[in-house]
Design an enzyme around this catalytic site. Sequence first.
Site, PDB file in Angstrom:
ATOM      1  N   LYS A  94       0.859  -1.183   0.000  1.00 39.08           N
ATOM      2  CA  LYS A  94       0.000   0.000   0.000  1.00 39.08           C
ATOM      3  C   LYS A  94       0.895   1.233   0.000  1.00 39.08           C
ATOM      4  CE  LYS A  94      -4.595   0.564   0.678  1.00 39.08           C
ATOM      5  NZ  LYS A  94      -5.738  -0.206   0.271  1.00 39.08           N
ATOM      6  N   GLY A 198     -24.368   2.557   5.698  1.00 39.27           N
ATOM      7  CA  GLY A 198     -23.570   3.190   4.645  1.00 39.27           C
ATOM      8  C   GLY A 198     -24.069   2.794   3.267  1.00 39.27           C
ATOM      9  N   GLY A 200     -23.094   3.926   0.155  1.00 36.61           N
ATOM     10  CA  GLY A 200     -22.194   4.533  -0.823  1.00 36.61           C
ATOM     11  C   GLY A 200     -22.062   3.665  -2.052  1.00 36.61           C
ATOM     12  N   HIS A 201     -20.876   3.674  -2.666  1.00 40.65           N
ATOM     13  CA  HIS A 201     -20.658   2.925  -3.904  1.00 40.65           C
ATOM     14  C   HIS A 201     -20.976   1.446  -3.747  1.00 40.65           C
ATOM     15  CE1 HIS A 201     -17.997   6.453  -4.774  1.00 40.65           C
ATOM     16  NE2 HIS A 201     -18.665   6.340  -5.895  1.00 40.65           N
ATOM     17  N   VAL A 202     -20.584   0.871  -2.621  1.00 45.07           N
ATOM     18  CA  VAL A 202     -20.803  -0.564  -2.426  1.00 45.07           C
ATOM     19  C   VAL A 202     -22.160  -0.826  -1.766  1.00 45.07           C
ATOM     20  CG1 VAL A 202     -19.902  -2.686  -1.388  1.00 45.07           C
ATOM     21  CG2 VAL A 202     -18.305  -0.955  -2.226  1.00 45.07           C
TER      22      VAL A 202
HETATM   23  P1  NAD Z   1     -18.321   5.273  -0.005  1.00 41.53           P
HETATM   24  O1  NAD Z   1     -17.539   6.404   0.578  1.00 41.53           O
HETATM   25  O2  NAD Z   1     -18.857   5.377  -1.372  1.00 41.53           O
HETATM   26  O3  NAD Z   1     -19.553   4.894   0.952  1.00 41.53           O
HETATM   27  C1  NAD Z   1     -19.507   4.941   2.337  1.00 41.53           C
HETATM   28  C2  NAD Z   1     -20.843   5.496   2.802  1.00 41.53           C
HETATM   29  O4  NAD Z   1     -20.889   5.396   4.223  1.00 41.53           O
HETATM   30  C3  NAD Z   1     -21.025   6.980   2.434  1.00 41.53           C
HETATM   31  O5  NAD Z   1     -22.277   7.140   1.775  1.00 41.53           O
HETATM   32  C4  NAD Z   1     -20.999   7.679   3.789  1.00 41.53           C
HETATM   33  O6  NAD Z   1     -21.832   8.820   3.828  1.00 41.53           O
HETATM   34  C5  NAD Z   1     -21.498   6.581   4.721  1.00 41.53           C
HETATM   35  N1  NAD Z   1     -21.137   6.758   6.118  1.00 41.53           N
HETATM   36  C6  NAD Z   1     -19.980   7.219   6.636  1.00 41.53           C
HETATM   37  N2  NAD Z   1     -20.025   7.207   7.977  1.00 41.53           N
HETATM   38  C7  NAD Z   1     -21.235   6.718   8.315  1.00 41.53           C
HETATM   39  C8  NAD Z   1     -21.879   6.451   9.548  1.00 41.53           C
HETATM   40  N3  NAD Z   1     -21.297   6.710  10.717  1.00 41.53           N
HETATM   41  N4  NAD Z   1     -23.122   5.926   9.524  1.00 41.53           N
HETATM   42  C9  NAD Z   1     -23.722   5.672   8.350  1.00 41.53           C
HETATM   43  N5  NAD Z   1     -23.170   5.898   7.156  1.00 41.53           N
HETATM   44  C10 NAD Z   1     -21.943   6.425   7.127  1.00 41.53           C
HETATM   45  O7  NAD Z   1     -17.373   3.998   0.133  1.00 41.53           O
HETATM   46  P2  NAD Z   1     -17.519   2.602  -0.610  1.00 41.53           P
HETATM   47  O8  NAD Z   1     -16.613   2.581  -1.783  1.00 41.53           O
HETATM   48  O9  NAD Z   1     -18.965   2.268  -0.749  1.00 41.53           O
HETATM   49  O10 NAD Z   1     -16.842   1.635   0.480  1.00 41.53           O
HETATM   50  C11 NAD Z   1     -17.543   1.297   1.670  1.00 41.53           C
HETATM   51  C12 NAD Z   1     -16.626   0.517   2.594  1.00 41.53           C
HETATM   52  O11 NAD Z   1     -16.167  -0.657   1.916  1.00 41.53           O
HETATM   53  C13 NAD Z   1     -15.355   1.266   3.008  1.00 41.53           C
HETATM   54  O12 NAD Z   1     -15.003   0.862   4.309  1.00 41.53           O
HETATM   55  C14 NAD Z   1     -14.314   0.769   2.022  1.00 41.53           C
HETATM   56  O13 NAD Z   1     -13.008   0.878   2.558  1.00 41.53           O
HETATM   57  C15 NAD Z   1     -14.740  -0.676   1.872  1.00 41.53           C
HETATM   58  N6  NAD Z   1     -14.320  -1.282   0.609  1.00 41.53           N
HETATM   59  C16 NAD Z   1     -14.686  -0.722  -0.573  1.00 41.53           C
HETATM   60  C17 NAD Z   1     -14.277  -1.300  -1.780  1.00 41.53           C
HETATM   61  C18 NAD Z   1     -14.661  -0.718  -3.103  1.00 41.53           C
HETATM   62  O14 NAD Z   1     -14.503  -1.400  -4.142  1.00 41.53           O
HETATM   63  N7  NAD Z   1     -15.220   0.501  -3.157  1.00 41.53           N
HETATM   64  C19 NAD Z   1     -13.482  -2.479  -1.748  1.00 41.53           C
HETATM   65  C20 NAD Z   1     -13.148  -3.048  -0.508  1.00 41.53           C
HETATM   66  C21 NAD Z   1     -13.578  -2.433   0.667  1.00 41.53           C
END
Ligand code: NAD
Length: 365
Positions: A94, A198, A200-202
């Site tokens: 990383k 949460g 978000g994207h996932v």
């Molecule tokens: P993202 O930033 O798109 O989504 C995260 C969401 O969580 C956001 O909408 C944010 O507003 C919300 N959030 C933050 N704090 C919060 C809280 N206290 N209560 C409720 N909601 C809250 O991120 P993502 O890409 O969807 O990733 C989500 C998680 O998965 C992260 O921990 C990331 O590290 C992990 N992850 C993502 C990927 C990927 O491909 N994007 C791969 C492996 C792991």
Amino acid sequence: MCATFSFQNFVGIFMSVFDHPAYDQHEHVAFYHDIKSGLKAIIAVHNTNLGPSLGGCRMWPYANSAEALTDVLRLSKGMSYKSAMANLKLGGGKSVIIGDPRKDKSSDMMLAMGDFIQSLGGKYISAEDSGIAVSDLKTMAQRSSYIAGTHAKYRYDGGPADGNPAPSTAYGVYMGLKASVAHKLKSDLKGVSVAIQGLGHVGFRLAEHLHKEGAKLYVTDIYPDNLDKAAQQFGATVVSPDEIFALDVDVFAPCALGSAINDHSIGQLKASVIAGAANNQLAEERHGQMLMEKGILYAPDYVINAGGVIDIYHQKQGSTAEALRKHLEGLGDTLTEIYQKAEQQGLPTNIEANKIAEQRFLAGV
Ligand code: NAD
């Protein structure tokens, strides 16, 4: 003017790093300062027995370099476990850039980061993480041949790719959640209640998969945008961030930030399965033991959320959408295997997963 140091050559200077609590047999830690562009960055390579280390580059306004070092040591180690469990011929690495991506980033800085990555000769391959976009990776790629995740050719379902690995991560989490419910509740997803923290994207994509299979959804986020959409499209019940833990549901899916599972939240949880996308869900490893004692089945985070790195690996290898999809679907079987072994040994699932991953990357097979 640049300065680069590696552990291997400057052991004396960085003895304190070897004593760092997050240092765990990392092979190589390199520091880089490009004075012209202002780049200050660290690359940590944890283990390369299985292959070159691959992991995202994160740009974050760390308070100081010690904080950045802690982050990169932990994150790089996590990637060794993630890639080993996903059966990828990759090691764990990383990189972090110290700075605010909204204020401090420049093309010169990204070019200098490319030089830094190139200087490790392929021991570390960079993808994206917080604060770094695909466009930044493309700038780095002008100076380095060790950049991944810039040219996605397909999605796991054959659709057009936009380079974002989140669809693959979400599909892998969905498959893993399904296997976890089958193991613990002996049920499919129809009528099963899931609380998603949460959207978000996932998280949002996960909600879509679960809705299609007839799950009943409860959702929360700190921003309203996706919550309204989830209520309309999936009939999801919206709750406040504080309410999500204590809901009387079957599954809790952490898809926001790390450390969602801690002394406080474990006391409130009524779900019997935890399966979500967030990295570092357990505030401490001991929380895995607490979950086991409460009868809660925990899907180890780096196993269930490996879809992103699996996607990057397949794109890099030039394989097919079909091969990628099958690999993602295999995450469910991997989790079931971990659950069975953990039960036989009387171990928490996070500890059993660590054991299997360590065996693989230490032996290099
Ligand atoms: P993202 O930033 O798109 O989504 C995260 C969401 O969580 C956001 O909408 C944010 O507003 C919300 N959030 C933050 N704090 C919060 C809280 N206290 N209560 C409720 N909601 C809250 O991120 P993502 O890409 O969807 O990733 C989500 C998680 O998965 C992260 O921990 C990331 O590290 C992990 N992850 C993502 C990927 C990927 O491909 N994007 C791969 C492996 C792991």
